[in-house]
Design an enzyme around this catalytic site. Structure first.
Site, PDB file in Angstrom:
ATOM      1  N   GLY A  94       0.766  -1.244   0.000  1.00  0.00           N
ATOM      2  CA  GLY A  94       0.000   0.000   0.000  1.00  0.00           C
ATOM      3  C   GLY A  94       0.791   1.284   0.000  1.00  0.00           C
ATOM      4  O   GLY A  94       0.226   2.359  -0.263  1.00  0.00           O
TER       5      GLY A  94
ATOM      6  N   GLU B 246       3.618  -7.094   1.658  1.00  0.00           N
ATOM      7  CA  GLU B 246       3.236  -7.363   0.270  1.00  0.00           C
ATOM      8  C   GLU B 246       3.363  -6.098  -0.584  1.00  0.00           C
ATOM      9  O   GLU B 246       2.379  -5.614  -1.138  1.00  0.00           O
ATOM     10  CB  GLU B 246       1.778  -7.850   0.226  1.00  0.00           C
ATOM     11  CG  GLU B 246       1.506  -9.089   1.054  1.00  0.00           C
ATOM     12  CD  GLU B 246       0.013  -9.369   1.230  1.00  0.00           C
ATOM     13  OE1 GLU B 246      -0.830  -8.560   0.779  1.00  0.00           O
ATOM     14  OE2 GLU B 246      -0.304 -10.401   1.835  1.00  0.00           O
ATOM     15  N   PRO B 247       4.556  -5.522  -0.684  1.00  0.00           N
ATOM     16  CA  PRO B 247       4.685  -4.286  -1.451  1.00  0.00           C
ATOM     17  C   PRO B 247       4.616  -4.553  -2.954  1.00  0.00           C
ATOM     18  O   PRO B 247       5.153  -5.548  -3.435  1.00  0.00           O
ATOM     19  CB  PRO B 247       6.098  -3.802  -1.072  1.00  0.00           C
ATOM     20  CG  PRO B 247       6.848  -5.078  -0.807  1.00  0.00           C
ATOM     21  CD  PRO B 247       5.847  -6.017  -0.169  1.00  0.00           C
ATOM     22  N   GLY B 248       3.953  -3.679  -3.673  1.00  0.00           N
ATOM     23  CA  GLY B 248       3.917  -3.780  -5.132  1.00  0.00           C
ATOM     24  C   GLY B 248       4.462  -2.513  -5.754  1.00  0.00           C
ATOM     25  O   GLY B 248       5.594  -2.443  -6.226  1.00  0.00           O
ATOM     26  N   ARG B 249       3.661  -1.459  -5.665  1.00  0.00           N
ATOM     27  CA  ARG B 249       3.977  -0.209  -6.353  1.00  0.00           C
ATOM     28  C   ARG B 249       5.313   0.395  -5.927  1.00  0.00           C
ATOM     29  O   ARG B 249       6.054   0.920  -6.739  1.00  0.00           O
ATOM     30  CB  ARG B 249       2.849   0.792  -6.067  1.00  0.00           C
ATOM     31  CG  ARG B 249       2.895   2.036  -6.922  1.00  0.00           C
ATOM     32  CD  ARG B 249       1.801   3.029  -6.507  1.00  0.00           C
ATOM     33  NE  ARG B 249       0.548   2.438  -6.171  1.00  0.00           N
ATOM     34  CZ  ARG B 249      -0.524   2.438  -6.973  1.00  0.00           C
ATOM     35  NH1 ARG B 249      -0.475   3.010  -8.149  1.00  0.00           N
ATOM     36  NH2 ARG B 249      -1.655   1.881  -6.574  1.00  0.00           N
TER      37      ARG B 249
ATOM     38  N   ARG C  40      -4.430   3.487 -16.149  1.00  0.00           N
ATOM     39  CA  ARG C  40      -4.612   4.206 -14.882  1.00  0.00           C
ATOM     40  C   ARG C  40      -5.260   5.584 -15.033  1.00  0.00           C
ATOM     41  O   ARG C  40      -6.151   5.925 -14.258  1.00  0.00           O
ATOM     42  CB  ARG C  40      -3.282   4.306 -14.116  1.00  0.00           C
ATOM     43  CG  ARG C  40      -2.629   2.946 -13.829  1.00  0.00           C
ATOM     44  CD  ARG C  40      -1.476   3.021 -12.852  1.00  0.00           C
ATOM     45  NE  ARG C  40      -1.958   3.358 -11.530  1.00  0.00           N
ATOM     46  CZ  ARG C  40      -1.902   4.559 -11.006  1.00  0.00           C
ATOM     47  NH1 ARG C  40      -1.335   5.544 -11.655  1.00  0.00           N
ATOM     48  NH2 ARG C  40      -2.402   4.781  -9.820  1.00  0.00           N
TER      49      ARG C  40
ATOM     50  N   CYS D  52     -11.038   5.255 -29.628  1.00  0.00           N
ATOM     51  CA  CYS D  52     -12.250   6.031 -29.910  1.00  0.00           C
ATOM     52  C   CYS D  52     -13.154   6.156 -28.701  1.00  0.00           C
ATOM     53  O   CYS D  52     -14.280   5.646 -28.711  1.00  0.00           O
ATOM     54  CB  CYS D  52     -12.957   5.429 -31.098  1.00  0.00           C
ATOM     55  SG  CYS D  52     -11.994   5.774 -32.576  1.00  0.00           S
ATOM     56  N   GLU D  53     -12.663   6.736 -27.670  1.00  0.00           N
ATOM     57  CA  GLU D  53     -13.538   7.233 -26.610  1.00  0.00           C
ATOM     58  C   GLU D  53     -12.789   8.312 -25.837  1.00  0.00           C
ATOM     59  O   GLU D  53     -11.549   8.303 -25.760  1.00  0.00           O
ATOM     60  CB  GLU D  53     -14.058   6.115 -25.700  1.00  0.00           C
ATOM     61  CG  GLU D  53     -13.057   5.407 -24.831  1.00  0.00           C
ATOM     62  CD  GLU D  53     -13.758   4.393 -23.917  1.00  0.00           C
ATOM     63  OE1 GLU D  53     -14.352   3.439 -24.449  1.00  0.00           O
ATOM     64  OE2 GLU D  53     -13.731   4.582 -22.693  1.00  0.00           O
TER      65      GLU D  53
ATOM     66  N   TYR E  33       1.323  -1.584 -12.292  1.00  0.00           N
ATOM     67  CA  TYR E  33      -0.053  -1.461 -12.789  1.00  0.00           C
ATOM     68  C   TYR E  33      -0.084  -0.797 -14.168  1.00  0.00           C
ATOM     69  O   TYR E  33      -0.980  -0.008 -14.470  1.00  0.00           O
ATOM     70  CB  TYR E  33      -0.927  -0.708 -11.773  1.00  0.00           C
ATOM     71  CG  TYR E  33      -0.849  -1.324 -10.390  1.00  0.00           C
ATOM     72  CD1 TYR E  33      -1.362  -2.598 -10.155  1.00  0.00           C
ATOM     73  CD2 TYR E  33      -0.217  -0.671  -9.328  1.00  0.00           C
ATOM     74  CE1 TYR E  33      -1.262  -3.190  -8.905  1.00  0.00           C
ATOM     75  CE2 TYR E  33      -0.101  -1.260  -8.080  1.00  0.00           C
ATOM     76  CZ  TYR E  33      -0.632  -2.520  -7.870  1.00  0.00           C
ATOM     77  OH  TYR E  33      -0.522  -3.111  -6.631  1.00  0.00           O
TER      78      TYR E  33
HETATM   79  N1  LLP Z   1      -1.577  -6.978  -1.120  1.00  0.00           N
HETATM   80  C1  LLP Z   1      -2.865  -7.045  -1.506  1.00  0.00           C
HETATM   81  C2  LLP Z   1      -3.736  -8.012  -0.863  1.00  0.00           C
HETATM   82  C3  LLP Z   1      -3.356  -6.184  -2.499  1.00  0.00           C
HETATM   83  O1  LLP Z   1      -4.633  -6.249  -2.860  1.00  0.00           O
HETATM   84  C4  LLP Z   1      -2.483  -5.266  -3.108  1.00  0.00           C
HETATM   85  C5  LLP Z   1      -2.950  -4.359  -4.158  1.00  0.00           C
HETATM   86  C6  LLP Z   1      -1.131  -5.235  -2.699  1.00  0.00           C
HETATM   87  C7  LLP Z   1      -0.714  -6.107  -1.690  1.00  0.00           C
HETATM   88  C8  LLP Z   1      -0.108  -4.316  -3.280  1.00  0.00           C
HETATM   89  O2  LLP Z   1      -0.390  -2.990  -3.040  1.00  0.00           O
HETATM   90  P1  LLP Z   1       0.671  -1.845  -3.400  1.00  0.00           P
HETATM   91  O3  LLP Z   1       1.862  -2.020  -2.507  1.00  0.00           O
HETATM   92  O4  LLP Z   1       1.026  -1.998  -4.829  1.00  0.00           O
HETATM   93  O5  LLP Z   1      -0.075  -0.594  -3.150  1.00  0.00           O
HETATM   94  N2  LLP Z   1      -4.542  -0.998 -10.170  1.00  0.00           N
HETATM   95  C9  LLP Z   1      -4.429  -0.030  -9.104  1.00  0.00           C
HETATM   96  C10 LLP Z   1      -3.849  -0.616  -7.846  1.00  0.00           C
HETATM   97  C11 LLP Z   1      -4.626  -1.798  -7.312  1.00  0.00           C
HETATM   98  C12 LLP Z   1      -4.004  -2.410  -6.082  1.00  0.00           C
HETATM   99  C13 LLP Z   1      -4.709  -3.655  -5.696  1.00  0.00           C
HETATM  100  N3  LLP Z   1      -4.144  -4.356  -4.594  1.00  0.00           N
HETATM  101  C14 LLP Z   1      -3.604   1.159  -9.589  1.00  0.00           C
HETATM  102  O6  LLP Z   1      -3.198   1.178 -10.749  1.00  0.00           O
HETATM  103  O7  LLP Z   1      -3.420   2.135  -8.861  1.00  0.00           O
END
Ligand code: LLP
Length: 421
Positions: free
Chosen positions: A241, A276-279, A315, A344-345, A373
């Protein structure tokens, strides 16, 4: 900090001028920087080095599931947080040990649960009583024990975009925190489950640590209550998050700020913490490289029509998200323009009334912070293909995902016999 910088008047990815990639691979194309990914993984790990025990860091595969990215992160010692059988297969194919994989998500199917058990997955984050009972049955039938945490919904407003908020009471994720004691008691009796902790994830692109800290406090109080009721808690999963800057100069809490807050909030918990880092790992490790098709005169401002569109980078259309847009060879002059794609939108608009580098037809530009993402949310809308992905490593680069042309997608379709007479 990332490795997409101007050198001699041209934007480079590490040591590679972006025009070289555009010539070799075409546009639009996602470009990732290996050094940036590695740096982010190390910075995140270092930020958590003050915890009482070494944490388990599971990259949220949904942010960028490219096999090269996963294998790079696997080499950095990261595991994976997956939400589908497809993501699990990718994590395994990238060399991540099954025991380092966490399976989240509200809609794990019967088959996905069974396959993950067979693979020896490290932890299931159970999102409902219904799922927990089903998993217990599958595990018992296989003579296995599933390692599990119960994901709770703490009813905390993460203060982010509604569509990426997950921890409010009316969101679909986790079980209401008030239901946790009874459910924990029920599920921990099941022979097929080893329910060993709690999990939480309240949303994405968080720009304020206070809601996270509030959620962790609620989680900690629940942990204490469960222990008092006789349960053994050894693992607590604090989700992902943490937000990243999408605008040059934007200030957000740093990984170090986050780590300090986590250390404070979890002091004395005596568990292995999971993340659980993603972004924060992937976001600024990638750009979407695009070419201007033409600049069209508008009523107020010109429309800069680029060859990337909402199907390649969803996004802005989905969340009104901002991505910095920079010329690959900026002249120093600026213009105010609307940046749009060919679809086309009207939703296919990346920015309105934006001050940008002056561009003309044929020029290259990038959307920044597209490593998370980005490619993963692409579609083939308007019968466009899927963009290619490239990874740069110093002065070297490789195509890590081929461009999928529209014809290949159409090859999976057929006209049935009953329409052929
Ligand atoms: N863990 C769980 C259970 C999640 O649902 C998510 C993201 C993460 C970890 C990773 O979160 P992060 O560290 O990346 O914030 N498509 C959207 C973001 C959707 C995130 C969904 N869950 C965007 O482009 O902003």
């Amino acid at each position: 900090m990332d490795h997409f910088q101007l050198r001699n008047g041209e934007l480079h990815a590490e040591d590679v001028p972006l025009s070289r990639i555009a010539e070799a691979v075409g546009t639009p194309v996602y470009v990732y920087s290996r050094a940036t990914f590695e740096r982010h993984a190390r910075v995140f790990r270092k930020a958590l080095s003050g915890l009482e025990r070494p944490p388990h860091i599971a990259f949220a595969v949904k942010a960028n599931p490219n096999l090269a990215v996963l294998s790079l992160l696997s080499r950095e010692g990261l595991g994976a947080d997956v939400v589908s059988g497809g993501e699990m297969a990718r994590a395994l194919a990238a060399g991540m040990p099954a025991s380092d994989i966490v399976f989240s998500g509200v809609g794990k199917t019967h088959k996905e649960l069974g396959d993950a058990l067979d693979a020896g997955i490290g932890q299931f984050n159970i999102e409902s009583g219904e799922e927990g009972r089903e998993l217990a049955e599958i595990a018992a039938a296989k003579g296995k024990v599933a390692q599990c945490a119960l994901r709770v919904n703490p009813d905390v407003d993460a203060g982010t975009h509604d569509k990426i908020s997950t921890g409010k009471a009316d969101n679909k994720f986790g079980v209401p925190i008030g239901h946790a004691p009874a459910l924990f008691a029920e599920l921990s009796q099941k022979p097929g489950l080893n329910l060993r902790g709690l999990a939480v994830h309240i949303g994405s692109q968080l720009s304020d640590l206070a809601p996270l800290e509030a959620a962790f406090a609620k989680l900690g109080a629940m942990m204490t209550q469960l222990r008092a009721e006789g349960h053994t808690i050894t693992h607590m999963d604090l989700g992902g998050g943490l937000g990243v800057p999408y605008k040059a100069g934007e200030q957000l809490p740093s990984p170090a700020d986050y780590g300090a807050m986590v250390a404070r909030a979890t002091k004395g918990w005596d568990v292995t913490l999971m993340f659980e880092p993603g972004r924060v790992i992937a976001g600024n490790a990638g750009v979407l490289l695009t070419r201007v098709i033409r600049v069209k005169r508008g009523l107020k401002h010109p429309f800069v029509i680029v060859d990337a569109a909402m199907n390649d980078l969803a996004r802005p259309a989905l969340y009104g998200a901002w991505h910095d847009f920079d010329a690959v060879k900026p002249s120093g002059e600026k213009m105010v323009a609307n940046i749009v794609g060919p679809i086309c939108e009207t939703g296919d608009t990346f920015a309105m009334d934006r001050e940008i580098d002056t561009l003309i037809a044929g020029d290259l530009a990038v959307f920044r912070t597209a490593g998370a993402y980005g490619a993963t949310m692409a579609s083939s809308y308007n019968s466009r293909g899927f963009v290619a992905e490239v990874m740069v490593d110093g002065s070297d680069f490789a195509v890590v995902a081929d461009r999928i042309p529209p014809g290949d997608i159409a090859d999976a379709e057929r006209v049935p016999d009953f329409l052929k007479d």
